[in-house]
Design a protein around this motif. Structure first.
Motif, PDB file in Angstrom:
ATOM      1  N   VAL A 103       0.873  -1.118   0.028  1.00 58.76           N
ATOM      2  CA  VAL A 103       0.051  -0.104  -0.027  1.00 58.76           C
ATOM      3  C   VAL A 103       1.059   1.234  -0.240  1.00 58.76           C
ATOM      4  O   VAL A 103       0.388   2.434  -0.341  1.00 58.76           O
ATOM      5  CB  VAL A 103      -1.019  -0.007   1.329  1.00 58.76           C
ATOM      6  CG1 VAL A 103      -1.776  -0.873   1.079  1.00 58.76           C
ATOM      7  CG2 VAL A 103      -0.349  -0.046   2.474  1.00 58.76           C
ATOM      8  N   THR A 265      -6.303  -5.411   3.473  1.00 64.18           N
ATOM      9  CA  THR A 265      -6.481  -5.644   2.421  1.00 64.18           C
ATOM     10  C   THR A 265      -6.961  -7.261   2.168  1.00 64.18           C
ATOM     11  O   THR A 265      -7.160  -7.887   2.959  1.00 64.18           O
ATOM     12  CB  THR A 265      -5.017  -5.640   1.808  1.00 64.18           C
ATOM     13  OG1 THR A 265      -4.181  -6.322   2.302  1.00 64.18           O
ATOM     14  CG2 THR A 265      -4.377  -3.981   1.963  1.00 64.18           C
ATOM     15  N   THR A 300      -6.676  -2.123  -1.146  1.00 67.29           N
ATOM     16  CA  THR A 300      -7.660  -1.659  -0.259  1.00 67.29           C
ATOM     17  C   THR A 300      -8.816  -2.391  -0.269  1.00 67.29           C
ATOM     18  O   THR A 300      -9.452  -2.815  -1.105  1.00 67.29           O
ATOM     19  CB  THR A 300      -8.016  -0.039  -0.734  1.00 67.29           C
ATOM     20  OG1 THR A 300      -8.402  -0.038  -2.023  1.00 67.29           O
ATOM     21  CG2 THR A 300      -6.994   0.848  -0.602  1.00 67.29           C
ATOM     22  N   SER A 301      -9.063  -2.954   1.008  1.00 64.45           N
ATOM     23  CA  SER A 301     -10.531  -3.548   1.150  1.00 64.45           C
ATOM     24  C   SER A 301     -11.094  -3.162   2.417  1.00 64.45           C
ATOM     25  O   SER A 301     -11.562  -2.485   2.495  1.00 64.45           O
ATOM     26  CB  SER A 301      -9.769  -5.170   1.202  1.00 64.45           C
ATOM     27  OG  SER A 301      -9.430  -5.670  -0.161  1.00 64.45           O
ATOM     28  N   GLU A 348      -3.321  -0.005  -6.933  1.00 68.86           N
ATOM     29  CA  GLU A 348      -3.711  -1.249  -6.864  1.00 68.86           C
ATOM     30  C   GLU A 348      -2.450  -2.317  -6.986  1.00 68.86           C
ATOM     31  O   GLU A 348      -1.314  -1.832  -7.570  1.00 68.86           O
ATOM     32  CB  GLU A 348      -4.823  -1.725  -8.077  1.00 68.86           C
ATOM     33  CG  GLU A 348      -5.295  -3.181  -7.754  1.00 68.86           C
ATOM     34  CD  GLU A 348      -5.615  -3.639  -6.506  1.00 68.86           C
ATOM     35  OE1 GLU A 348      -5.044  -3.635  -5.656  1.00 68.86           O
ATOM     36  OE2 GLU A 348      -6.870  -3.705  -6.537  1.00 68.86           O
TER      37      GLU A 348
END
Length: 497
Positions: A103, A265, A300-301, A348
Motif C-alpha cells: 500500500v 486488504t 484496499t479492502s 492497486e
C-alpha cells in the motif's frame, strides 16, 4: 498444562491469544492503532508505539486477565504486516517510521530504475517476483537516495516481524517467506541474500539472518521479560508475515489450498508443489522447506470500508457502524442497482500493479443511496478478488479450495458476493481469529508439540458459502464492466493528481 502464545500486528489493530494444548483459546486481547498517510502514496507505522507497544500491552493484558502462569508458555510466535522497510540502529531501535507493504507506493521511480538496470525477465527468473510496490529492495534504494542520513546510521534494514523478534530475543532474523519479498536482494537458487543483481541498494551484512519460520530464533531476554511479563528464556520462533500465519490458522496445508484473507486488504495465498512463475503474482518459499506459495493482494479492502464509514457514516456509533452499513447493503440488490466501483483508492497491487490506478464509481443517479454505494464497494472488492482468481485460471493453476478468514468474514454481503462473482465456494472455520491463532499453532509446531495436520483438530470447518446461480448473470455483466472501466480509462486516470 502447556500453553502457546501468538501475537499479530495488523494494519489497524493488533491481536493476541494464549492457546492450550488442545487448541482452545484461554485468553485474547487486542489494541487499535492508526496507519499514517503523511502524503499520497505513503503508508507508515510507528514501530516503537504501534508494534512493540501493542505487543507488550497485549502480552501483559492476557497474562494478567487469564491467570495463565508465564512459565507454562512453551513458546512464543509473532507475525506482523509485511513486507515492511524499517532502518534500525545497532540496538534494534527504529530510526524513523516504517514504510509499509504494497500500500506504500513511494518507490515507483526506483522500481523503474532497477527494472531498466537489471531487466524485468532476469529479476522474475532469479527472484520469483517482478518488482512492485510490495518489494522491499526498491524502498531501501528510496531510503538511500532520499534519506541518506538515516540510511548511513542504519545498522540493519528489517521488516516488522524481525523488529519484534529482535526486541524479544536480541537476534536479528527473518524467515524465507518474508525475505523473498526483498527482491532483488533474495535469490531463489541460493535461498538467501545476494548483491549479484544489484550492488547499489545495500550491503548484505546489513540485512537480517535468513531462517525458516518455525525455527527458534532465540529466547526471551531479561529486558523483554520485564516489558512483557513472559518468563526469561522462553523460546521465540522466527515468525512470519501476518497473511502466512493467517493461512496456517485455517488449515492451508495442501497443494491447491488457497486462503482468502478479508482484512485491511484482501490477500490470497495458494500452496503448490511447484513454483508458480508469473509477473502478475508474487512468489515465496513457504514456511517450511520444499513447499511453494503464490500470493496476490488488493491494495484496499478493509481499509476502504474504514474510509467509507469515516466519510459517509459519521453519525453512526463506531462500534455499530459496520453492522448498520452491512444491513443497508443487504437491502440493495445484487449488482447495487447498477453501480460498479473500482476499489483502487490507493493504487492497486495484483494483478495490475498500477500505483497510479484510481478509484471510481460508475452508474450513479439520484435514486442511489448509501446502501447502494456500500454494496457497490463490497462488490468492487469482490470483482478485484475474482481478477486474482481469473489470473490463476489463465495460467492453468485453478485453486481447489478457498478458505476464508479475517474480520470481513462477518460481512455476509461481502462473502456471498465473492463466491457469486468467482463461482467458487468458500469454507469458513470455527475460529476466524486469524494470524494470532496461526502464530500460536506455529509456536507449538516449533517446539515439536504438534504436527502440521493437527491444525484440523485445532480448528475445524464451520460453514460453506456456496455461489448463488441466480446472481451469476448479473455479476458477470458487471465484472466485464469492472475490467473495461480500468482498461479504457487507465491513461486518463494516470493523469489525475
Amino acid at each position: 498444562m502447556n500453553h502457546y502464545l501468538g501475537i499479530d500486528i495488523g494494519t489497524f489493530e493488533s491481536k493476541g491469544v494464549i492457546v492450550d494444548a488442545d487448541g482452545r483459546v484461554v485468553a485474547s486481547a487486542s489494541r487499535s492503532h492508526k496507519m499514517l498517510v503523511p502524503q499520497p502514496g505513503w503508508a507508515e507505522h510507528r514501530p516503537r508505539q504501534d508494534w512493540w507497544g501493542d505487543f507488550t500491552f497485549i502480552c501483559k493484558k492476557m497474562l494478567a486477565e487469564s491467570g495463565v502462569a508465564p512459565e507454562s508458555i512453551r513458546a512464543v510466535a509473532t507475525s506482523a504486516i509485511g513486507p515492511c522497510m524499517l532502518p534500525v540502529d545497532e540496538k534494534g531501535e527504529a530510526l524513523c517510521n516504517a514504510a509499509l507493504y504494497g500500500v506504500d507506493t513511494r518507490s515507483a521511480r526506483e522500481i523503474e530504475e532497477l527494472d531498466a538496470a537489471i531487466g524485468r525477465e532476469r529479476i522474475l527468473e532469479r527472484c520469483g517476483n517482478a518488482l512492485t510496490s510490495q518489494s522491499v529492495g526498491p524502498k531501501i534504494l528510496w531510503l538511500r537516495k532520499n534519506r541518506p542520513d538515516i540510511f548511513r546510521k542504519a545498522a540493519k534494514i528489517v521488516t516488522s516481524t524481525t523488529y519484534l523478534v529482535q526486541k524479544l530475543t536480541g537476534e536479528c532474523v527473518i524467515d524465507h517467506y518474508s525475505a523473498a519479498n526483498f527482491s532483488p536482494l533474495y535469490l531463489l537458487d541460493r535461498q538467501g541474500w545476494s548483491t549479484e543483481l544489484s550492488s547499489d541498494i545495500i550491503e548484505i551484512e546489513r540485512l537480517p539472518k535468513v531462517m525458516w519460520a518455525t525455527d527458534i530464533a532465540g529466547h526471551v531476554t531479561a529486558a523483554a521479560a520485564r516489558a512483557t511479563g513472559l518468563t526469561k528464556g522462553t523460546p521465540v520462533t522466527v515468525g512470519t508475515i501476518d497473511a502466512a500465519a493467517e493461512a496456517v490458522s485455517v488449515g492451508v496445508v495442501n497443494a491447491g489450498d488457497m486462503m482468502v484473507m478479508y482484512g485491511s486488504t484482501i490477500f490470497t495465498i495458494l500452496l503448490s508443489r511447484k513454483r508458480i512463475e508469473d509477473a502478475r503474482l508474487w512468489y515465496a518459499p513457504w514456511l517450511v522447506p520444499n513447499v511453494h506459495a503464490s500470493m496476490a493482494g488488493l491494495a484496499t479492502s478493509g481499509t476502504l470500508t474504514h474510509w467509507f464509514r469515516e466519510t459517509t457514516a459519521r453519525e453512526l456509533d463506531k462500534g455499530a457502524a459496520f453492522a448498520a452499513l452491512a444491513k443497508e447493503a443487504e437491502a440493495s440488490p445484487p449488482g447495487a442497482n447498477g453501480l460498479v466501483m473500482l476499489p483502487y483508492f490507493s493504487g492497486e497491487r495484483t494483478p495490475i500493479h498500477d500505483a497510479d490506478a484510481k478509484g471510481a464509481v460508475f452508474g450513479l443517479n439520484l435514486t442511489h443511496g448509501r446502501g447502494d454505494l456500500y454494496r457497490a464497494l463490497l462488490e468492487g472488492i469482490a470483482y478485484g478478488t475474482n481478477h486474482i482468481v481469473d489470473t490463476y485460471r489463465e495460467i492453468g493453476t485453478v485453486p481447489k479450495k478457498l478458505l476464508a478468514v479475517g474480520g470481513g468474514t462477518k460481512n455476509r454481503v461481502w462473502l456471498q458476493a465473492t463466491s457469486d462473482v468467482s463461482g467458487m465456494a468458500q469454507t469458513v472455520c470455527e475460529k476466524t481469529i486469524g494470524a494470532s491463532y496461526g502464530d500460536a499453532f506455529l509456536a507449538a509446531l516449533a517446539v515439536g508439540d504438534v504436527a502440521r495436520k493437527d491444525i484440523f483438530s485445532w480448528n475445524s470447518e464451520d460453514r460453506r458459502i456456496v455461489p448463488d446461480k441466480k446472481t451469476r448473470t448479473t455479476y458477470r455483466k458487471r465484472y466485464r464492466v469492472f475490467r473495461e472501466l480500468y482498461d479504457r480509462n487507465r491513461d486518463l486516470m494516470a493523469e489525475l493528481p
